[in-house]
Scaffold this active site. Sequence first.
Site, mmCIF file in Angstrom:
data_model
loop_
_atom_site.group_PDB
_atom_site.id
_atom_site.type_symbol
_atom_site.label_atom_id
_atom_site.label_comp_id
_atom_site.label_asym_id
_atom_site.label_seq_id
_atom_site.Cartn_x
_atom_site.Cartn_y
_atom_site.Cartn_z
ATOM 1 N N PRO A 86 0.824 -1.208 0.000
ATOM 2 C CA PRO A 86 0.000 0.000 0.000
ATOM 3 C C PRO A 86 0.860 1.260 0.000
ATOM 4 O O PRO A 86 1.897 1.318 0.661
ATOM 5 C CB PRO A 86 -0.757 -0.114 1.332
ATOM 6 C CG PRO A 86 0.189 -0.866 2.217
ATOM 7 C CD PRO A 86 0.901 -1.844 1.326
ATOM 8 N N CYS A 111 2.643 29.254 -14.656
ATOM 9 C CA CYS A 111 2.200 29.723 -15.976
ATOM 10 C C CYS A 111 1.735 28.560 -16.849
ATOM 11 O O CYS A 111 2.402 28.179 -17.825
ATOM 12 C CB CYS A 111 3.329 30.495 -16.653
ATOM 13 S SG CYS A 111 3.701 31.965 -15.714
HETATM 14 C C1 LIG Z 1 4.160 -2.058 -8.018
HETATM 15 C C2 LIG Z 1 3.424 -1.055 -7.199
HETATM 16 N N1 LIG Z 1 3.139 -1.350 -5.924
HETATM 17 C C3 LIG Z 1 2.473 -0.478 -5.137
HETATM 18 C C4 LIG Z 1 2.063 0.746 -5.604
HETATM 19 C C5 LIG Z 1 1.342 1.658 -4.684
HETATM 20 O O1 LIG Z 1 0.071 1.936 -5.134
HETATM 21 P P1 LIG Z 1 -0.988 2.653 -4.188
HETATM 22 O O2 LIG Z 1 -0.381 3.931 -3.744
HETATM 23 O O3 LIG Z 1 -2.161 2.858 -5.062
HETATM 24 O O4 LIG Z 1 -1.284 1.731 -3.051
HETATM 25 C C6 LIG Z 1 2.317 1.097 -6.934
HETATM 26 C C7 LIG Z 1 1.869 2.384 -7.449
HETATM 27 O O5 LIG Z 1 1.992 2.778 -8.542
HETATM 28 C C8 LIG Z 1 3.042 0.168 -7.758
HETATM 29 O O6 LIG Z 1 3.312 0.459 -9.021
#
Ligand SMILES: Cc1ncc(COP(=O)(O)O)c(C=O)c1O
Length: 429
Positions: free
Chosen positions: A289, A357
């Site tokens: 996350p 801008c």
């Molecule tokens: C491989 C991977 N893991 C985790 C994340 C984290 O995603 P989120 O912030 O939506 O939990 C991302 C975000 O782009 C990602 O590319």
Amino acid sequence: MHRFHRKGGKLYAEGVNLDSLADRLGTPLYVYSAGTILDHYRRLRGAMRAVDPLICYSVKANSNLAVLSLLARAGSGFDVVSGGELERVRKAGGKIAKCVFAGVGKTDEEIEAGLRYGVKAFHVESEEELERIALVAGRKKGRRAPVSLRVNPDVEAGGHAKITTGTYANKFGIPYELVAAAYRRYAGDRRLKLVGIQMHIGSQITRSAPFRAAVRKMIPLVERLRDRHGLEYFDLGGGVGIVYEDALASGRDGWWKSPKAERAMTLAEYATSIIPMLRALKMEILLEPGRFLVGNAGVLVAEVLYRKQTGKKHFTVIDAGMNDLVRPAMYEAYHQIESVEKPRPGAISTDIVGPVCESGDVFGHDRALSPLERGDRVAIFSAGAYGFSMASSYNTRPRPAEVLVSGTKAKVIRKRETVADLWRGEKKS
Ligand SMILES: Cc1ncc(COP(=O)(O)O)c(C=O)c1O
């Protein structure tokens, strides 16, 4: 529960008055609530406790050292996508053995650093990359590179096109149908150790159905590869969405019936939609996350500079710009905007815009706000994820200071940049 609230009409981050903080430190100013970050970390662990997941916080969402060390102390692992992020985790005191190294374009130097520091695994996004990792590991005699393939399950996750990652129209991962053959090809390779399997279907996903569909599709493949190659973990990636609308009014950080949007999933719904399938696997479960942990734990405080009326529209110009928070310009993202001081009676309809801008430098169109005057401050909510970490110095604008609040304590965790910081390393011709 997030910890931004009003007391006597004034906006607070935990026990800290945001207007006084802005008096002291200036604007634009990023303010994060440590309590909110920890609360979200614990709630996610709690909801998923049946599978006791290793949470690998996705550093890209907010990579300040203080945020990383806070989560490291709580026991979190990390998901990094560059050598720079890996160094940040080390600097913050994070455990590299709990760190997964993702990204579609790792360089030899980054692979070497991952090997040297001992990452839990490289998350590999193509067969060419797998070959490259084997080659680099082969040069370091006796060091087997732990690898997991990132599977693209070709599942539509909904949301904005720029943050969808799990379909074959995206550059990420190895197509589902090709994954088993890739594991087979490298099964006997002494330079590699096949340790897990990973997916990530997108970001800001507010329904449980795409997660359930992706996990369901993955399970037979994961089982087969677990049995054949002894894979130890299944990593579901990140993507759990948050509610951006009415973040303050509801006093909640997500998952309630938003008046404007469809109902977002609850954390319990997310968990119960996938846990039975995951338990049956009897493998370690990883989650990555980013936004969920830090998104609603941060606000960007800005000051009103000017107001103007074009005959067609009313504009409120603030001192934060798209360089400080690019999400509205880049993803057409909605962020709630509120007066920091006690709102004045009445309402105006105004476009909140920055000084950059670019016509796209708009934080909100036709917002109904209490009347604002020069010198008033506004808070742009849900700015803790992909806010400062995506900030730039476009228009030679120094990036804002960042503050971490814990109870009644506010600590500057990054000084405001100066103009001289911006031309460091440059030379006059
Ligand atoms: C491989 C991977 N893991 C985790 C994340 C984290 O995603 P989120 O912030 O939506 O939990 C991302 C975000 O782009 C990602 O590319």
